[in-house]
Design a protein around this motif. Sequence first.
Motif, mmCIF file in Angstrom:
data_model
loop_
_atom_site.group_PDB
_atom_site.id
_atom_site.type_symbol
_atom_site.label_atom_id
_atom_site.label_comp_id
_atom_site.label_asym_id
_atom_site.label_seq_id
_atom_site.Cartn_x
_atom_site.Cartn_y
_atom_site.Cartn_z
ATOM 1 N N GLU A 248 1.108 9.858 -5.069
ATOM 2 C CA GLU A 248 1.708 11.101 -4.593
ATOM 3 C C GLU A 248 2.624 11.714 -5.661
ATOM 4 O O GLU A 248 2.616 12.923 -5.886
ATOM 5 N N SER B 53 -1.577 0.471 -10.409
ATOM 6 C CA SER B 53 -2.314 1.638 -9.921
ATOM 7 C C SER B 53 -3.816 1.461 -10.151
ATOM 8 O O SER B 53 -4.243 0.709 -11.030
ATOM 9 N N LEU C 208 0.823 -1.206 0.000
ATOM 10 C CA LEU C 208 0.000 0.000 0.000
ATOM 11 C C LEU C 208 0.861 1.261 0.000
ATOM 12 O O LEU C 208 0.508 2.270 -0.612
ATOM 13 N N LEU C 209 2.002 1.173 0.677
ATOM 14 C CA LEU C 209 2.923 2.309 0.720
ATOM 15 C C LEU C 209 3.431 2.637 -0.679
ATOM 16 O O LEU C 209 3.518 3.813 -1.059
ATOM 17 N N LYS D 22 1.882 1.950 -3.528
ATOM 18 C CA LYS D 22 0.763 2.509 -4.295
ATOM 19 C C LYS D 22 0.517 3.965 -3.915
ATOM 20 O O LYS D 22 0.241 4.814 -4.777
ATOM 21 N N SER D 23 0.616 4.261 -2.631
ATOM 22 C CA SER D 23 0.420 5.641 -2.170
ATOM 23 C C SER D 23 1.509 6.559 -2.717
ATOM 24 O O SER D 23 1.234 7.693 -3.118
ATOM 25 N N ARG D 24 2.735 6.061 -2.735
ATOM 26 C CA ARG D 24 3.849 6.858 -3.251
ATOM 27 C C ARG D 24 3.664 7.128 -4.743
ATOM 28 O O ARG D 24 3.973 8.220 -5.241
#
Length: 217
Positions: free
Chosen positions: A19, A139, A11-12, A14-16
Amino acid sequence: MCNAILEKLDLLVKSRFIEMFGNVETKKNMAEICSIITDGTHQPPKFTQYGIPFLFVSNIATNEIVYNAEKFISEETYNELYKRTPIEVGDIVLSTVGSYGHPAIVKTDRKFLFQRHIAYLKPISTIINSSYLHGAILSDDVQRQIDERVKGIAQKTLNLSEIRKIVIPIPTLELQQQFAAFVEQTDKSKLAVKQVLEKAETLKKALMQEYFGQEKL
């Protein structure tokens, strides 16, 4: 606990990705960023008891290539089929049937080939970084595109013609490489967690064997 950590690391990443690339305006379809888009052999090859691994969709269901194969092919068969899919480090394989939409990067020069339910993508390195493309495919936006493009009811299939139309945001190579470096560090953390899991499983088996072995005495 460890599995939860692995999920959080995914998840980190995907979040990056969101961002860093959520507002990228330059976009290209897959046909513009890959020099080859094809799939594995359509005819079942002659299998051997041992040799070069022949992979199926299940071998990339975790978004990584798992080489634990049940089927193998000879060097001769490999040399013939390799002409269709000239696999190199940095290429990407993508599941297209059943558990579709799972990408995996070829990270070693270990020989393998695969069935037609796996697509083969050769990214153009001057346009796109393999780790970035892997992240882009995972994504939410690209997964949505894939869901919209699959055909069939009983067995949903992502055709090659539809893969070529998938749109990918294209930031600068510098930014792509920054993301790739972040993914590499995250992968190292994931490897450490997996090693802990393996050690715990080995210890569990040893304790079970000792316990039940004593119980039989």
